[in-house]
Design an enzyme around this catalytic site. Structure first.
Site, PDB file in Angstrom:
ATOM      1  N   ASP A  67      -8.811  22.915 -15.526  1.00 23.94           N
ATOM      2  CA  ASP A  67      -9.160  21.567 -15.965  1.00 23.94           C
ATOM      3  C   ASP A  67     -10.576  21.458 -16.517  1.00 23.94           C
ATOM      4  O   ASP A  67     -11.379  22.383 -16.399  1.00 23.94           O
ATOM      5  CB  ASP A  67      -8.975  20.571 -14.809  1.00 23.94           C
ATOM      6  CG  ASP A  67      -9.385  21.151 -13.448  1.00 23.94           C
ATOM      7  OD1 ASP A  67     -10.235  22.051 -13.426  1.00 23.94           O
ATOM      8  OD2 ASP A  67      -8.847  20.704 -12.432  1.00 23.94           O
ATOM      9  N   ASN A 135      -7.026  14.729  -1.018  1.00 18.95           N
ATOM     10  CA  ASN A 135      -5.791  13.945  -1.113  1.00 18.95           C
ATOM     11  C   ASN A 135      -4.581  14.795  -1.524  1.00 18.95           C
ATOM     12  O   ASN A 135      -3.513  14.273  -1.805  1.00 18.95           O
ATOM     13  CB  ASN A 135      -5.976  12.792  -2.116  1.00 18.95           C
ATOM     14  CG  ASN A 135      -6.303  13.293  -3.529  1.00 18.95           C
ATOM     15  OD1 ASN A 135      -6.281  14.496  -3.788  1.00 18.95           O
ATOM     16  ND2 ASN A 135      -6.579  12.384  -4.439  1.00 18.95           N
ATOM     17  N   HIS A 137      -4.461  16.843  -4.248  1.00 18.89           N
ATOM     18  CA  HIS A 137      -4.308  17.154  -5.684  1.00 18.89           C
ATOM     19  C   HIS A 137      -4.491  18.656  -5.936  1.00 18.89           C
ATOM     20  O   HIS A 137      -5.197  19.342  -5.201  1.00 18.89           O
ATOM     21  CB  HIS A 137      -5.247  16.316  -6.568  1.00 18.89           C
ATOM     22  CG  HIS A 137      -6.698  16.653  -6.493  1.00 18.89           C
ATOM     23  ND1 HIS A 137      -7.692  15.703  -6.438  1.00 18.89           N
ATOM     24  CD2 HIS A 137      -7.350  17.847  -6.482  1.00 18.89           C
ATOM     25  CE1 HIS A 137      -8.864  16.290  -6.399  1.00 18.89           C
ATOM     26  NE2 HIS A 137      -8.693  17.598  -6.414  1.00 18.89           N
ATOM     27  N   GLU A 142      -3.233  14.253  -9.779  1.00 16.36           N
ATOM     28  CA  GLU A 142      -3.500  13.352  -8.659  1.00 16.36           C
ATOM     29  C   GLU A 142      -2.204  12.814  -8.059  1.00 16.36           C
ATOM     30  O   GLU A 142      -1.179  12.728  -8.745  1.00 16.36           O
ATOM     31  CB  GLU A 142      -4.343  12.168  -9.159  1.00 16.36           C
ATOM     32  CG  GLU A 142      -5.744  12.552  -9.638  1.00 16.36           C
ATOM     33  CD  GLU A 142      -6.742  12.753  -8.494  1.00 16.36           C
ATOM     34  OE1 GLU A 142      -6.327  13.101  -7.370  1.00 16.36           O
ATOM     35  OE2 GLU A 142      -7.941  12.553  -8.732  1.00 16.36           O
TER      36      GLU A 142
HETATM   37  C1  F6R Z   1     -11.019  22.299  -9.832  1.00 11.87           C
HETATM   38  C2  F6R Z   1      -9.760  21.723  -9.406  1.00 11.87           C
HETATM   39  C3  F6R Z   1      -9.650  20.876  -8.182  1.00 11.87           C
HETATM   40  C4  F6R Z   1     -10.383  21.450  -6.986  1.00 11.87           C
HETATM   41  C5  F6R Z   1     -10.281  20.498  -5.800  1.00 11.87           C
HETATM   42  C6  F6R Z   1     -11.046  20.993  -4.598  1.00 11.87           C
HETATM   43  O1  F6R Z   1     -10.857  23.066 -10.993  1.00 11.87           O
HETATM   44  O2  F6R Z   1      -8.804  21.930 -10.069  1.00 11.87           O
HETATM   45  O3  F6R Z   1      -8.299  20.702  -7.870  1.00 11.87           O
HETATM   46  O4  F6R Z   1      -9.842  22.702  -6.653  1.00 11.87           O
HETATM   47  O5  F6R Z   1     -10.763  19.245  -6.161  1.00 11.87           O
HETATM   48  O6  F6R Z   1     -12.404  20.980  -4.895  1.00 11.87           O
HETATM   49  P1  F6R Z   1     -13.471  21.661  -3.911  1.00 11.87           P
HETATM   50  O7  F6R Z   1     -13.208  23.100  -3.931  1.00 11.87           O
HETATM   51  O8  F6R Z   1     -14.805  21.307  -4.513  1.00 11.87           O
HETATM   52  O9  F6R Z   1     -13.254  21.041  -2.577  1.00 11.87           O
END
Ligand code: F6R
Length: 243
Positions: A67, A135, A137, A142
């Site tokens: 992303d 959450n 995702h 989401e």
């Molecule tokens: C990032 C992504 C997100 C993160 C998720 C966890 O490229 O795709 O899904 O993996 O938000 O983020 P952290 O590792 O910062 O807790």
């Protein structure tokens, strides 16, 4: 689903790195899917170390990131292109031309999404690294009534904006939208390597492992239908979740 419990974040990062190193050593032109955020930082450090020690060669590797924020270009310190270049790509011998990340500054995001899908459709990701949101995702897919299969523009939830504010000077600077690989592209990967540590991820991992439900309201639960998933968690999560 294989579940690996590690003592702590360091061990988790080493374990994740071993899995990737093994794949790249067996298949020099492996296609890897990468994530950003706090979770894989240790993994990238371990991979850089392995590269410096001559234990892995990324010269033929191709990569796709999950992303990118809409509105940030690669020179913005909070962009995922900047993150990947600074934390990983600039420190190994991957050919930058083979590192794909959606362009958050594209003038036409719909075309950008279609182009990313086009690139993805020509490849099979050998290992997709995933973190997970508080959450549930994955990528920026989401929780919601439905999930989108292809690369798409996602409005970030309040939970995600709050969680990601730590990477920006002010919460108001967190973009509200991102381009994300869709669920179908993630699920097409040969193997998924999900990493999670710390108490914030207990809910998502517990839902994945124990709810016996597959719900678009907790996107990570979809991994239950993938045939080759390795989940690496730390003891903080393992202590609270039945394994
Ligand atoms: C990032 C992504 C997100 C993160 C998720 C966890 O490229 O795709 O899904 O993996 O938000 O983020 P952290 O590792 O910062 O807790």
């Amino acid at each position: 689903m294989e579940i690996i419990v590690c003592k702590n974040y360091e061990e988790m990062s080493k374990k994740g790195a071993e899995i990737i190193i093994e794949k790249v050593n067996e298949k020099r032109n492996a296609v890897l899917g990468f994530a950003t955020g706090a979770t894989p930082l240790g993994l990238y450090k371990e991979l850089i170390k392995a590269y410096e020690e001559g234990r892995v060669d990324f010269s033929q590797t191709e990569s796709f990131n999950l992303d990118e924020y809409i509105g940030l270009d690669g020179s913005h310190e909070a962009s995922y292109r900047y993150y990947m270049d600074n934390n990983f790509f600039d420190k190994i011998n991957i050919n930058k031309k083979n590192t794909h990340i959606p362009d958050g500054k594209s003038l036409n995001v719909d075309i950008e999404c279609r182009n990313y899908d086009e690139l993805l459709s020509k490849k099979t990701i050998d290992i997709q690294v995933l973190g997970v949101g508080k959450n549930g995702h994955i990528g920026f897919n989401e929780p919601g009534e439905y999930l989108i299969s292809n690369t798409n523009v996602e409005e970030l939830s309040e939970s995600t904006i709050n969680a990601n504010a730590r990477f920006f000077d002010n919460i108001e600077d967190v973009p509200n939208f991102a381009i994300t690989m869709g669920i179908a592209s993630i699920m097409k990967a040969e193997k998924i390597l999900l990493m999670a540590n710390g108490s914030d991820k207990i809910y998502a991992i517990d839902y994945l492992l124990n709810s016996k439900k597959i719900s678009t309201k907790v996107p990570v639960s979809l991994l239950n239908v993938h045939k080759n998933v390795t989940v690496i968690i730390d003891e903080i999560i393992a202590d609270k979740v039945k394994i």
